[in-house]
Design an enzyme around this catalytic site. Structure first.
Site, PDB file in Angstrom:
ATOM      1  N   SER A  26      35.176  34.057   7.183  1.00 21.06           N
ATOM      2  CA  SER A  26      33.976  34.438   7.018  1.00 21.06           C
ATOM      3  C   SER A  26      34.919  34.697   5.218  1.00 21.06           C
ATOM      4  O   SER A  26      35.694  35.419   5.036  1.00 21.06           O
ATOM      5  CB  SER A  26      33.313  36.148   7.417  1.00 21.06           C
ATOM      6  OG  SER A  26      33.233  36.848   6.106  1.00 21.06           O
ATOM      7  N   ASN A  64      34.452  40.501  11.275  1.00 20.31           N
ATOM      8  CA  ASN A  64      34.545  41.852  11.796  1.00 20.31           C
ATOM      9  C   ASN A  64      35.917  41.453  13.015  1.00 20.31           C
ATOM     10  O   ASN A  64      36.399  42.725  13.217  1.00 20.31           O
ATOM     11  CB  ASN A  64      34.046  42.443  13.345  1.00 20.31           C
ATOM     12  CG  ASN A  64      32.711  41.118  13.775  1.00 20.31           C
ATOM     13  OD1 ASN A  64      33.309  40.440  13.636  1.00 20.31           O
ATOM     14  ND2 ASN A  64      32.760  41.895  14.855  1.00 20.31           N
ATOM     15  N   GLU A  87      26.376  33.496  18.625  1.00 17.50           N
ATOM     16  CA  GLU A  87      27.023  34.406  19.075  1.00 17.50           C
ATOM     17  C   GLU A  87      26.145  35.393  18.187  1.00 17.50           C
ATOM     18  O   GLU A  87      26.786  35.812  17.168  1.00 17.50           O
ATOM     19  CB  GLU A  87      27.574  34.522  19.675  1.00 17.50           C
ATOM     20  CG  GLU A  87      28.683  35.783  20.662  1.00 17.50           C
ATOM     21  CD  GLU A  87      28.252  36.371  19.640  1.00 17.50           C
ATOM     22  OE1 GLU A  87      27.509  37.837  19.922  1.00 17.50           O
ATOM     23  OE2 GLU A  87      29.719  37.096  20.107  1.00 17.50           O
ATOM     24  N   GLU A 126      29.859  32.168  25.048  1.00 17.70           N
ATOM     25  CA  GLU A 126      31.478  31.920  24.876  1.00 17.70           C
ATOM     26  C   GLU A 126      31.973  32.346  26.259  1.00 17.70           C
ATOM     27  O   GLU A 126      31.080  32.712  27.043  1.00 17.70           O
ATOM     28  CB  GLU A 126      31.823  32.114  23.842  1.00 17.70           C
ATOM     29  CG  GLU A 126      31.147  31.844  22.800  1.00 17.70           C
ATOM     30  CD  GLU A 126      31.487  32.464  20.858  1.00 17.70           C
ATOM     31  OE1 GLU A 126      31.124  33.706  20.804  1.00 17.70           O
ATOM     32  OE2 GLU A 126      31.855  31.598  21.022  1.00 17.70           O
ATOM     33  N   CYS A 149      29.544  43.458  18.436  1.00 15.06           N
ATOM     34  CA  CYS A 149      27.995  42.431  18.134  1.00 15.06           C
ATOM     35  C   CYS A 149      27.734  43.606  19.162  1.00 15.06           C
ATOM     36  O   CYS A 149      26.568  43.799  19.670  1.00 15.06           O
ATOM     37  CB  CYS A 149      28.563  40.880  18.864  1.00 15.06           C
ATOM     38  SG  CYS A 149      29.918  40.700  19.549  1.00 15.06           S
TER      39      CYS A 149
END
Ligand code: TXE
Length: 489
Positions: free
Chosen positions: A177, A152, A249, A461, A283
């Protein structure tokens, strides 16, 4: 011929050892636009060797001033050259150019922050509870860090991992990814003039091949992961077998609680930006709207009318408001979840379907969707869609609102909207989430930690401990008096 993106190992672009490539599809056109190297264990072994050598060089491991200088150089280089990364990422994930440009323009800032934070780190003296000895705390880098990222926001997610990991004295292997690897490869190539060889490596490929090999590699001593719950659980399992720590995460189903006394204009903007910007593919997407019954109908009408004027189109154009969903599997997943929600009786207030856009007929477009009266035990209310889908339920009492918000196996973020500051703070402290925004939503800062509770993951993070999280403590004891005869006591 499509452009081919190779691995980046030890300062060099390197072809995959098995000669295999993965097609990357541009989600706006539905056509293949590039190929990524399909990494395997042999490719990973090369990156691990390079990273291990790089992080053990004394001028890196033991020289924080040099590390700070390298991070400053990365930041300056990104400030000058970030434009080159924008189109790369949009071709891969279809995010709107205005959002991607802002993310890329801000990229250097993450590295600069950790360059400065590193300069502020102090050696800590430990106060011991025993006479005749003193001690201090030394912080050691882990060595090689595996940074596994999602599609993303590939380079922003990578920055949150790479900048503090390098500041701490590690070397990194980024595994982007398989859906969106181009920008990470170009990022590493771009930085080659300012980063000593081997400190930033990129291995592309599938999670179960390249990703799993990185997690299992002996010299990789810490893994930091952003992605799905299933992927995170697999990574944590492999890491446990190899006895190494992981930061996860993962997903979320973040609630936005709007109280009757909220400033509705602000809340409206917060809800819109929380779920429809980036097509809900963040997220912290605020995907559950929990709104007081007294303002609900009016609020939903305003929300709907805001959606009507939005323009679909080419994510590379500045005047596009809604670009495509990032990839075909995600597009199919969202549509399937919407079908099941309709069958389960959800009431569709807006959207709920795919959209054909002129000039982009094979693109993966979905209309911003609002579903109301959604059963709180249904899939669409409980599971992460990672798409432009807002589910709405009303509440009467504050206790009902908080219970509804907390009735989730996720806990990444939440929004609380009220004009009563003390009340809002009290609600914020009762909501189970790693981040709560009051009268605000979706900001991130290097100074504030990001991470989840429950199945949204563990570890954090960014924030004040970000560099320390990439280091291990060593207690160094010092005898200040003669060592006593052990048998004399
Ligand atoms: O995630 P994966 P995907 C959520 C969102 C989305 C779903 C699937 O709900 O629909 O996840 O996305 C690597 N060992 N989020 O399929 O598979 C993989 O190659 C090592 C939330 O992209 O978890 C990729 O680099 N690595 C999220 C990364 O993990 C493995 C952002 C993420 O892929 C691996 C994106 C393995 N066994 C999706 N399996 C967020 N938290 O923001 C996979 N990978």
């Amino acid at each position: 011929m499509h452009p081919k993106f190779q691995h980046f190992i030890d300062g060099q672009s390197v072809s995959p050892q098995n000669g295999d490539w993965i097609d990357s599809i541009n989600p706006a056109t539905g056509a293949v636009w590039a190929q990524f190297a399909r990494g395997n264990a042999a490719d990973v072994a090369g990156a691990v060797r390079a990273a291990n050598t790089a992080c053990n060089r004394p001028d890196w491991r033991d020289d924080s001033a040099n590390r700070s200088a390298v991070l400053h150089a990365i930041a300056d280089h990104l400030d000058k050259n970030f434009e080159q990364l924008i189109e790369m990422e949009i071709n891969d994930n279809g995010k709107r150019i205005r959002e991607v440009r802002a993310q890329m323009a801000g990229l250097g800032g993450w590295y600069r922050h950790f360059a400065m934070a590193l300069a502020d780190m102090q050696v800590e003296k430990l106060s011991l509870d025993q006479p005749g000895v003193s001690a201090h705390l030394e912080l050691m880098p882990f060595g090689v860090v595996g940074a596994i990222t999602a599609w993303n926001s590939p380079l922003m997610i990578a920055a949150w991992k790479v900048a503090p990991a390098l500041a701490a004295g590690n070397a990194v292997i980024i595994k982007p990814s398989e859906m969106a690897s181009a920008s990470s490869v170009v990022f590493a190539e771009l930085l080659a003039p300012v980063v000593p060889n081997g400190l930033i490596n990129v291995i592309t490929g599938y999670g179960h091949e390249a990703g799993a090999a990185i997690v299992a590699a002996d010299a990789v001593r810490k893994v930091t992961f952003t992605g799905s719950e299933i992927g995170g659980a697999k990574v944590a399992g492999t890491a446990a077998e190899h006895v190494k720590p992981v930061t996860l995460e993962l997903g979320g189903k973040s609630p936005q609680i709007v109280f009757a006394d909220a400033n509705l204009e602000n809340a409206l903007n917060g809800v819109l930006s929380g779920i429809f910007l980036s097509n809900g593919q963040t997220c912290v997407a605020g995907s559950r709207l929990i709104i007081h019954n007294s303002i609900r109908d009016d609020f939903l009408r305003r929300l709907q009318s805001n959606l009507e004027s939005l323009r679909y189109g080419d994510p590379l154009r500045d005047d596009t408001d809604i670009g495509p969903i990032a990839n075909k599997p995600q597009f199919d997943k969202i549509l399937a979840m919407l079908d099941r929600a309709k069958q389960a009786g959800a009431d569709i207030l807006a959207g709920g379907h795919k959209v054909t856009v002129e000039g982009f007929e094979n693109g993966f477009f979905i209309a911003p969707t609002i579903l109301q009266n959604v059963a709180t035990d249904s899939e669409i209310w409980q599971e992460e869609v990672f798409g432009p889908v807002l589910c709405v339920n009303g509440f009467e009492t504050t206790a009902d609102a908080i219970n509804m918000a907390n009735d989730s196996h996720y806990g990444l973020a939440a929004g609380v909207w009220s004009s009563d500051a003390e009340f809002a703070k009290d609600v914020a402290s009762r909501v189970h989430a790693g981040t709560v925004y009051i009268n605000h939503y979706r900001s991130v800062s290097a100074c504030a930690p990001v991470g989840g509770v429950k199945r949204s993951g563990y570890g954090r993070e960014l924030g004040p401990n970000a560099i320390r999280d990439f280091m291990q403590e060593k207690a160094v004891w010092q005898g200040d008096a003669p060592m006593p005869d052990p048998y004399a006591q």
